[in-house]
Design a protein around this motif. Structure first.
Motif, PDB file in Angstrom:
ATOM      1  N   VAL A  90       7.835   3.670   2.698  1.00 37.09           N
ATOM      2  CA  VAL A  90       7.201   4.909   2.951  1.00 37.09           C
ATOM      3  C   VAL A  90       7.936   5.655   3.887  1.00 37.09           C
ATOM      4  CG1 VAL A  90       5.054   6.215   3.525  1.00 37.09           C
ATOM      5  CG2 VAL A  90       4.969   3.842   2.373  1.00 37.09           C
ATOM      6  N   VAL A  91       8.425   6.939   3.484  1.00 37.70           N
ATOM      7  CA  VAL A  91       9.140   7.632   4.390  1.00 37.70           C
ATOM      8  C   VAL A  91       8.619   9.173   4.683  1.00 37.70           C
ATOM      9  CG1 VAL A  91      11.608   8.469   4.767  1.00 37.70           C
ATOM     10  CG2 VAL A  91      11.380   6.915   2.986  1.00 37.70           C
TER      11      VAL A  91
ATOM     12  N   PRO B 122      -7.135   6.758  -5.170  1.00 38.99           N
ATOM     13  CA  PRO B 122      -6.909   5.834  -6.187  1.00 38.99           C
ATOM     14  C   PRO B 122      -5.950   6.575  -7.336  1.00 38.99           C
ATOM     15  CG  PRO B 122      -8.950   6.461  -5.623  1.00 38.99           C
ATOM     16  CD  PRO B 122      -8.267   7.406  -4.649  1.00 38.99           C
ATOM     17  N   LEU B 123      -5.861   7.821  -7.449  1.00 40.45           N
ATOM     18  CA  LEU B 123      -4.988   8.305  -8.211  1.00 40.45           C
ATOM     19  C   LEU B 123      -3.238   8.107  -7.864  1.00 40.45           C
ATOM     20  CD1 LEU B 123      -6.024  11.974  -9.522  1.00 40.45           C
ATOM     21  CD2 LEU B 123      -5.383   9.696 -10.924  1.00 40.45           C
ATOM     22  N   ALA B 124      -3.003   8.416  -6.455  1.00 38.91           N
ATOM     23  CA  ALA B 124      -1.724   7.971  -6.223  1.00 38.91           C
ATOM     24  C   ALA B 124      -1.448   6.731  -6.396  1.00 38.91           C
ATOM     25  CB  ALA B 124      -1.663   8.564  -4.630  1.00 38.91           C
ATOM     26  N   LEU B 125      -2.354   5.736  -6.124  1.00 43.93           N
ATOM     27  CA  LEU B 125      -2.210   4.265  -6.401  1.00 43.93           C
ATOM     28  C   LEU B 125      -1.929   3.978  -7.640  1.00 43.93           C
ATOM     29  CD1 LEU B 125      -4.514   2.155  -4.024  1.00 43.93           C
ATOM     30  CD2 LEU B 125      -1.891   2.142  -4.025  1.00 43.93           C
TER      31      LEU B 125
ATOM     32  N   GLU C  51       0.946   6.098   7.745  1.00 43.86           N
ATOM     33  CA  GLU C  51      -0.258   5.461   7.851  1.00 43.86           C
ATOM     34  C   GLU C  51      -1.171   5.157   6.907  1.00 43.86           C
ATOM     35  OE1 GLU C  51      -0.815   2.860  10.176  1.00 43.86           O
ATOM     36  OE2 GLU C  51       1.036   3.390  10.881  1.00 43.86           O
ATOM     37  N   ILE C  52      -1.662   6.650   6.315  1.00 44.98           N
ATOM     38  CA  ILE C  52      -2.482   6.630   5.264  1.00 44.98           C
ATOM     39  C   ILE C  52      -2.018   5.965   3.987  1.00 44.98           C
ATOM     40  CG2 ILE C  52      -3.544   8.128   3.588  1.00 44.98           C
ATOM     41  CD1 ILE C  52      -3.541  10.317   6.034  1.00 44.98           C
ATOM     42  N   LEU C  53      -0.601   6.008   3.651  1.00 46.53           N
ATOM     43  CA  LEU C  53      -0.164   5.470   2.420  1.00 46.53           C
ATOM     44  C   LEU C  53      -0.120   3.995   2.791  1.00 46.53           C
ATOM     45  CD1 LEU C  53       2.745   7.580   1.220  1.00 46.53           C
ATOM     46  CD2 LEU C  53       0.587   6.923  -0.225  1.00 46.53           C
ATOM     47  N   ALA C  54       0.495   3.620   3.653  1.00 39.18           N
ATOM     48  CA  ALA C  54       0.733   2.186   4.175  1.00 39.18           C
ATOM     49  C   ALA C  54      -0.547   1.328   4.063  1.00 39.18           C
ATOM     50  CB  ALA C  54       1.198   1.929   5.533  1.00 39.18           C
ATOM     51  N   ASN C  55      -1.826   1.959   4.603  1.00 41.66           N
ATOM     52  CA  ASN C  55      -3.147   1.196   4.440  1.00 41.66           C
ATOM     53  C   ASN C  55      -3.552   0.975   3.161  1.00 41.66           C
ATOM     54  OD1 ASN C  55      -3.247   0.935   7.201  1.00 41.66           O
ATOM     55  ND2 ASN C  55      -4.342   2.801   7.378  1.00 41.66           N
ATOM     56  N   ALA C  56      -3.237   2.063   2.151  1.00 42.49           N
ATOM     57  CA  ALA C  56      -3.564   1.921   0.740  1.00 42.49           C
ATOM     58  C   ALA C  56      -2.826   0.899   0.024  1.00 42.49           C
ATOM     59  CB  ALA C  56      -3.352   3.258   0.251  1.00 42.49           C
ATOM     60  N   LEU C  57      -1.520   0.705   0.587  1.00 45.37           N
ATOM     61  CA  LEU C  57      -0.796   0.072  -0.293  1.00 45.37           C
ATOM     62  C   LEU C  57      -0.648  -1.599   0.194  1.00 45.37           C
ATOM     63  CD1 LEU C  57       2.228   2.615  -0.455  1.00 45.37           C
ATOM     64  CD2 LEU C  57       1.114   1.623  -2.486  1.00 45.37           C
TER      65      LEU C  57
END
Ligand code: GTP
Length: 307
Positions: free
Chosen positions: A15-16, A117-120, A24-30
């Motif tokens: 994640v860049v 959820p859509l991004a994931l 952080e938001i993306l990392a937590n989701a992934l």
């Protein structure tokens, strides 16, 4: 990447983003499903993936120093990173921005703010595709019976290793290995046992040529080949002798052989030195002639060709 079942393989995502809160938001989701790495700038991201490839990059566009478009261009310029899928995750929401990103080679474009959820779901689709395409690439490059590199991979590797070694003025060696009286082996023990012998020889050669840059390939029915970057003549000769010892140590009975009661191989080796100015095809021919000479000298022996 070795073939692994999709379910067993844990893919990695970089994640860049220059805003820590966004990463952080993306990392937590992934993090539940993937290995997640983070980079706070384009340069950090490029440094990271050149050392350690990932399966997907989630890339912000607007960042100081180097923007996301430039990062993507750099990734595409480098053969070691050009196949990593990139998804832009960005606040740039115009159609022109999105088109520009996709034309540069991004596989998708997610606009901030996004629904997690859509991004994931979109990220999962692209990671599945990447892992499947890695598996296909692996299958296409491997020999079906033995699992080592196939003829096509050998030919491509010979050209690229030749260019690389000549560029940095270093030697490389090519070794051809052919099983002796293999027709008689098949005739005596049957084709299925012949296949087993081929597999044993392949894994033995694989364990002899241990350096990560070495190429071990099956280039014909009962013919194998090694490409060994950065060797000298002495090391090449020693390796050929090691091959004979390792095959002998397998102790595979071959009562129809005319040279031994065990399975043996003939070996032709050649060293390619930069000053000789040869081409990959000439090097291969020289190794082939050396192998032919080893067969003519009675088999179960090595002949070193001229470079
Ligand atoms: N079991 C098995 N045999 C194979 C395979 N591919 C090729 N062969 C056999 O390998 C044998 C090669 O025979 P030749 O080229 O005459 O070589 P050789 O009998 O080893 O004789 P020399 O090389 O002169 O010692 C043939 O009988 C092929 O059928 C394979 O995938 N499996």
């Amino acid at each position: 990447m070795l073939i692994k079942k999709l379910n067993d393989y844990r893919a990695s995502v970089l994640v860049v983003d220059d805003e820590p809160i966004n990463t952080e938001i993306l990392a937590n989701a992934l993090v539940q499903k993937y290995w997640v790495h983070q980079a706070a700038s384009g340069k950090q991201a490029l440094d990271f993936v050149r050392k350690r490839p990932v399966d997907l990059i989630l890339l912000d566009i607007r960042m100081p120093d180097m923007d996301g478009y430039e990062v993507l261009r750099e990734l595409k310029r480098d053969a070691s990173t050009d196949s990593i899928p990139v998804i832009f995750v960005t606040g740039q929401d115009s159609t022109e921005d999105e088109l520009r990103g996709l034309k540069l080679g991004a596989v998708d474009y997610i606009r901030k703010p996004y629904k997690i959820p859509l991004a994931l779901a979109r990220i999962n689709v692209h990671i599945d595709l990447k892992v499947k395409s890695d598996i296909l690439a692996h299958v296409a490059s491997a020999d079906g019976l033995t699992g080592i590199a196939n003829r096509r991979t050998f030919d491509e590797s010979l050209v690229s290793i030749h260019e690389h070694c000549m560029g940095e003025r270093s030697n490389y060696g090519v070794v051809l290995i052919d099983i002796d009286f293999f027709k008689q082996y098949n005739d005596t023990y049957g084709h299925a046992q012949g296949d087993d012998a081929l597999k044993s020889v392949a894994s033995t050669l694989y364990s002899v040529a241990q350096r990560t840059d070495d190429i071990v390939a099956r280039v014909g029915g009962e013919e194998f080949a090694l490409i060994l970057p950065n060797v000298d003549k002495k090391a090449l000769q020693a390796l050929c002798e090691k091959i004979h010892r390792a095959i002998a140590a397998l102790g595979i009975e071959h009562k129809a052989s005319e040279v031994s009661n065990r399975l043996t191989v003939s070996v032709g080796g050649v060293l390619c030195a930069p000053q000789a100015g040869n081409s990959p095809s000439v090097i291969y021919q020289q190794a082939d002639q050396a192998l032919y000479a080893a067969k003519n000298q009675g088999r179960d022996t090595t002949v070193m060709g001229e470079d």
